[in-house]
Design a protein around this motif. Structure first.
Motif, short mmCIF file in Angstrom:
data_model
loop_
_atom_site.label_atom_id
_atom_site.label_comp_id
_atom_site.label_asym_id
_atom_site.label_seq_id
_atom_site.Cartn_x
_atom_site.Cartn_y
_atom_site.Cartn_z
N ASN A 295 0.82 -1.22 0.00
CA ASN A 295 0.00 0.00 0.00
C ASN A 295 0.85 1.26 0.00
O ASN A 295 0.42 2.30 -0.48
CB ASN A 295 -0.94 0.02 1.21
CG ASN A 295 -2.12 -0.88 1.04
OD1 ASN A 295 -2.50 -1.24 -0.07
ND2 ASN A 295 -2.73 -1.26 2.14
N ILE A 296 2.05 1.18 0.57
CA ILE A 296 2.87 2.40 0.74
C ILE A 296 3.39 2.97 -0.58
O ILE A 296 3.30 4.18 -0.72
CB ILE A 296 3.99 2.13 1.77
CG1 ILE A 296 3.33 1.95 3.14
CG2 ILE A 296 5.02 3.26 1.80
CD1 ILE A 296 4.28 1.61 4.26
N PRO A 297 3.90 2.40 -1.59
CA PRO A 297 4.40 1.06 -1.90
C PRO A 297 5.92 0.97 -1.73
O PRO A 297 6.63 1.95 -1.91
CB PRO A 297 4.05 0.91 -3.37
CG PRO A 297 4.19 2.29 -3.92
CD PRO A 297 3.80 3.22 -2.80
N TYR B 280 8.41 6.83 -4.76
CA TYR B 280 7.08 6.40 -5.18
C TYR B 280 6.08 6.35 -4.05
O TYR B 280 4.92 6.02 -4.25
CB TYR B 280 7.17 5.00 -5.83
CG TYR B 280 8.24 4.93 -6.88
CD1 TYR B 280 8.06 5.54 -8.12
CD2 TYR B 280 9.46 4.30 -6.62
CE1 TYR B 280 9.06 5.49 -9.09
CE2 TYR B 280 10.45 4.26 -7.58
CZ TYR B 280 10.25 4.85 -8.81
OH TYR B 280 11.24 4.82 -9.76
N VAL B 281 6.52 6.66 -2.85
CA VAL B 281 5.67 6.55 -1.67
C VAL B 281 4.60 7.63 -1.68
O VAL B 281 4.89 8.80 -1.93
CB VAL B 281 6.52 6.63 -0.38
CG1 VAL B 281 5.66 6.84 0.85
CG2 VAL B 281 7.37 5.39 -0.23
N ILE C 141 4.40 6.64 9.49
CA ILE C 141 5.71 6.87 8.87
C ILE C 141 5.75 8.30 8.35
O ILE C 141 4.96 8.66 7.49
CB ILE C 141 5.97 5.87 7.73
CG1 ILE C 141 5.90 4.46 8.29
CG2 ILE C 141 7.29 6.15 7.05
CD1 ILE C 141 5.74 3.40 7.24
N TYR C 142 6.66 9.11 8.89
CA TYR C 142 6.74 10.53 8.53
C TYR C 142 8.15 10.90 8.11
O TYR C 142 9.12 10.42 8.68
CB TYR C 142 6.36 11.40 9.73
CG TYR C 142 4.97 11.16 10.24
CD1 TYR C 142 3.88 11.83 9.69
CD2 TYR C 142 4.73 10.25 11.26
CE1 TYR C 142 2.60 11.60 10.15
CE2 TYR C 142 3.44 10.00 11.72
CZ TYR C 142 2.39 10.69 11.17
OH TYR C 142 1.12 10.46 11.63
N ALA D 38 7.41 1.38 13.23
CA ALA D 38 6.16 2.07 12.91
C ALA D 38 5.14 1.10 12.33
O ALA D 38 3.97 1.11 12.72
CB ALA D 38 6.42 3.23 11.95
N ILE D 39 5.57 0.25 11.40
CA ILE D 39 4.65 -0.72 10.80
C ILE D 39 4.20 -1.73 11.86
O ILE D 39 3.01 -2.05 11.95
CB ILE D 39 5.31 -1.46 9.61
CG1 ILE D 39 5.73 -0.48 8.51
CG2 ILE D 39 4.37 -2.54 9.06
CD1 ILE D 39 4.61 0.24 7.82
#
Length: 171
Positions: free
Chosen positions: A59-61, A121-122, A132-133, A157-158
């Motif tokens: 999803n992030i990717p 690409y995120v 995630i920042y 974070a994940i």
């Protein structure tokens, strides 16, 4: 020396060694979440957990390569360590390295390369959903330069996102 002075001194040392505000915020969030009770939390099977981790990374990717595989392993370890011991992950890369029989520096470099390549690409809004920042580097705020979270902070974070999701499902 008072506890407040000790904390201030410790924060100064961390900042001098390149830890950004994101890293410190994640550390405090992790320490705070350790206070939760273990009662309703249950470990997922490795297969279930790996599928959930890969879904989040896709999803992030994050690009699929060797670093992706190592990152999935690191997140799985962070998740399981959090549930089993309730402690912050300190030696994540060493643990992954021992599992793959490689040097910790190789794990760090491979994951870092994957994350740096993927960051182009995120979708930052999606990344924020998972905690995630990107932040300004402490020593380079004047230049406006942004930095990505460290490998360990990314994995934590994940893992924290998945743990939070588990607690919500358990309620």
């Amino acid at each position: 020396m008072t506890d407040q002075n000790k904390v201030a001194q410790m924060l100064e040392v961390l900042a001098d060694n390149g830890f950004g505000m994101y890293d410190l915020a994640m550390l405090f969030r992790s320490l705070d979440s350790n206070a939760t009770e273990k009662g309703n939390e249950q470990l997922l099977s490795d297969e279930q957990l790996e599928l959930r981790i890969k879904k989040v990374l896709d999803n992030i990717p994050i690009i699929h390569n060797k670093g992706y595989e190592l990152l999935v392993t690191a997140i799985r370890l962070a998740y399981k360590c959090k549930l089993e011991t309730g402690q912050n992950i300190c030696y994540l890369e060493k643990k992954v390295a021992s599992m793959y029989n490689v040097e910790p520096k190789a794990v760090e470099r491979t994951i870092r390369n994957t994350l740096e390549t993927s960051w182009r690409y995120v979708d930052e809004e999606v990344a924020k959903k998972y905690g995630i920042y990107r932040t300004h580097k402490i020593k380079q705020c004047d230049t406006g330069e942004m930095c990505n979270p460290s490998n360990g902070m990314f994995a934590i974070a994940i893992a924290n996102y998945l743990l939070k999701e588990d607690r919500i499902e358990a309620e």
